[in-house]
Scaffold this motif. Structure first.
Motif, mmCIF file in Angstrom:
data_model
loop_
_atom_site.group_PDB
_atom_site.id
_atom_site.type_symbol
_atom_site.label_atom_id
_atom_site.label_comp_id
_atom_site.label_asym_id
_atom_site.label_seq_id
_atom_site.Cartn_x
_atom_site.Cartn_y
_atom_site.Cartn_z
ATOM 1 N N THR A 110 59.055 -66.722 23.666
ATOM 2 C CA THR A 110 60.422 -67.198 23.513
ATOM 3 C C THR A 110 61.364 -66.142 24.084
ATOM 4 O O THR A 110 61.327 -64.975 23.679
ATOM 5 C CB THR A 110 60.777 -67.452 22.038
ATOM 6 N N SER A 126 59.038 -72.093 31.915
ATOM 7 C CA SER A 126 59.897 -72.512 30.800
ATOM 8 C C SER A 126 60.340 -73.964 30.944
ATOM 9 O O SER A 126 60.839 -74.556 29.990
ATOM 10 C CB SER A 126 61.137 -71.611 30.707
ATOM 11 N N ALA A 127 60.138 -74.535 32.130
ATOM 12 C CA ALA A 127 60.500 -75.943 32.354
ATOM 13 C C ALA A 127 59.485 -76.566 33.305
ATOM 14 O O ALA A 127 59.814 -76.951 34.429
ATOM 15 C CB ALA A 127 61.911 -76.053 32.920
ATOM 16 N N SER A 129 59.362 -72.978 37.106
ATOM 17 C CA SER A 129 59.443 -72.053 35.981
ATOM 18 C C SER A 129 58.526 -72.517 34.853
ATOM 19 O O SER A 129 58.508 -73.697 34.501
ATOM 20 C CB SER A 129 60.880 -71.982 35.461
ATOM 21 N N VAL A 168 58.619 -70.061 27.080
ATOM 22 C CA VAL A 168 57.915 -69.882 28.349
ATOM 23 C C VAL A 168 56.433 -70.114 28.097
ATOM 24 O O VAL A 168 55.803 -69.398 27.311
ATOM 25 C CB VAL A 168 58.149 -68.471 28.913
ATOM 26 N N SER A 194 71.420 -69.206 19.511
ATOM 27 C CA SER A 194 70.537 -70.011 20.365
ATOM 28 C C SER A 194 69.089 -69.752 20.001
ATOM 29 O O SER A 194 68.694 -68.594 19.782
ATOM 30 C CB SER A 194 70.761 -69.673 21.841
ATOM 31 N N GLY A 233 66.680 -69.944 21.954
ATOM 32 C CA GLY A 233 65.991 -69.417 23.120
ATOM 33 C C GLY A 233 65.167 -70.475 23.844
ATOM 34 O O GLY A 233 65.164 -71.653 23.478
ATOM 35 N N THR A 234 64.450 -70.033 24.854
ATOM 36 C CA THR A 234 63.648 -70.914 25.695
ATOM 37 C C THR A 234 62.179 -70.508 25.602
ATOM 38 O O THR A 234 61.858 -69.320 25.648
ATOM 39 C CB THR A 234 64.095 -70.829 27.160
ATOM 40 N N ARG A 266 66.501 -65.583 22.879
ATOM 41 C CA ARG A 266 66.855 -65.963 21.510
ATOM 42 C C ARG A 266 68.011 -65.094 21.005
ATOM 43 O O ARG A 266 67.986 -63.870 21.140
ATOM 44 C CB ARG A 266 65.646 -65.817 20.597
#
Length: 327
Positions: free
Chosen positions: A16, A280-281, A278, A28, A23, A25-26, A19
């Motif tokens: 993550t 993360s996405a 990525s 990964v 938020s 966070g994202t 964060r």
């Protein structure tokens, strides 16, 4: 069939990032559900572009990076849940060779001190025994015993990598993760280190997970190959079968990117377009579909399972049965 030395099942490593108080966070997804085995005395190659998750995967097997979920078993023992005291004992059987030999060596310690440190950590032998063992290790990797008094800055890159290999061998491991151990070396020195690893593998019966991106090195050294893309396995097969009969477009693209020894030889090439997405996405469905020249609408909807297409050959592609990717 004999039990594998190392068995990885549905291994995931998620981080993550970003964060804050405001938020979550994202996430990964560096490694996202990977499964494979490494047999006793086997060299397994792990290939893929930079950012595909190779190094994270290798380090998570040794718990240098903590897995998020999944299983890693070494000689039948679950590694992911071991308490620190038992993990320390297990580490004498599982070692790593790092990519950058200089950064992995303490510049303030002589070579002899570096190698002795590993022996002391695992309470192996007396001081006299350790001194003898250090000399034996240096000779085993092609260095004279007298260099034990020298420091890392006094060696070339290839010599430092030999020292890194000696350190990994010091505690008599059965399994080694070799994390791109020749990528920072000149081509002529690469060949020497690869030949050394091949000799040590045969002499000591080592099992090795060899992480790399040079497909000619992988073909020479490895028995089997796992192709990784965005934290997922795209294809796995024996080295001979993979090079002769690739079944996944990503594998074909990696092979096509490798230099051809004969400049007169021409072939149709698969060229990758764009950059690695990525982690993360990741794309929906097949994570390779955004760069795949053979992608169809269904590729965005279905996560392709790793299916068997031949003896010890598996591929994750819904079109594998209809594509001819041989030269």
């Amino acid at each position: 069939m004999a039990e594998p030395l190392v068995s990885i099942a549905d291994l995931k490593v998620h981080f993550t990032v970003g964060r804050t108080m405001f938020s979550p966070g994202t996430v990964v997804r560096a490694v996202d559900g990977v499964s494979f085995d490494v047999g006793r005395g086997e060299v397994l190659g792990l290939v893929g572009e930079s950012g595909s998750g190779k190094t994270t995967l290798g380090r998570s097997i040794l718990r240098l990076v903590e897995p998020t979920s999944g299983s890693v078993r070494f000689e039948g023992e679950e590694v992911t849940t071991l308490p620190p005291s038992r993990l320390k004992r297990l580490r004498s059987r599982m070692q790593i060779i790092f990519q950058d030999p200089y950064a992995s060596l303490n510049p303030r310690m002589s070579v002899g001190q570096t190698l002795s440190e590993a022996l002391e950590l695992h309470a192996i032998g007396t001081r006299a025994d350790r001194a003898e063992r250090v000399g034996d290790l240096l000779e085993q990797v092609g260095l004279p015993r007298a260099v034990a008094q020298r420091f890392p800055h006094e060696f070339s890159g290839g010599q430092r990598q030999r020292i890194g290999i000696a350190r990994a061998l010091a505690v008599n491991p059965g399994f080694i993760v070799a994390d791109e151990p020749v990528s920072a070396l000149d081509v002529s020195i690469q060949a020497q280190i690869i030949n050394l690893l091949q000799d040590l593998r045969q002499e000591l019966g080592l099992s090795i997970l060899f992480i790399g991106h040079d497909l000619s090195v992988i073909e020479f050294l490895c028995d089997r190959v796992v192709v990784l893309y965005l934290g997922r396995i795209m294809e796995t097969a024996t080295a001979a079968d993979l090079y002769a009969n690739p079944r996944h477009p990503y594998t074909r693209a990696l092979l096509d990117a490798a230099p051809v020894p004969d400049p007169r030889k021409r072939r149709e090439r698969i060229t990758l377009k764009g950059d690695l997405p990525s982690p993360s996405a990741p794309p929906s469905g097949c994570v390779f579909r955004t760069r795949c020249p053979f992608a169809i609408a269904a590729c965005a909807e279905t996560v392709p399972p790793l299916e068997t297409v031949g003896a010890r050959h598996q591929v994750a592609c819904i079109r594998a049965g209809e594509l001819d990717l041989t030269e």
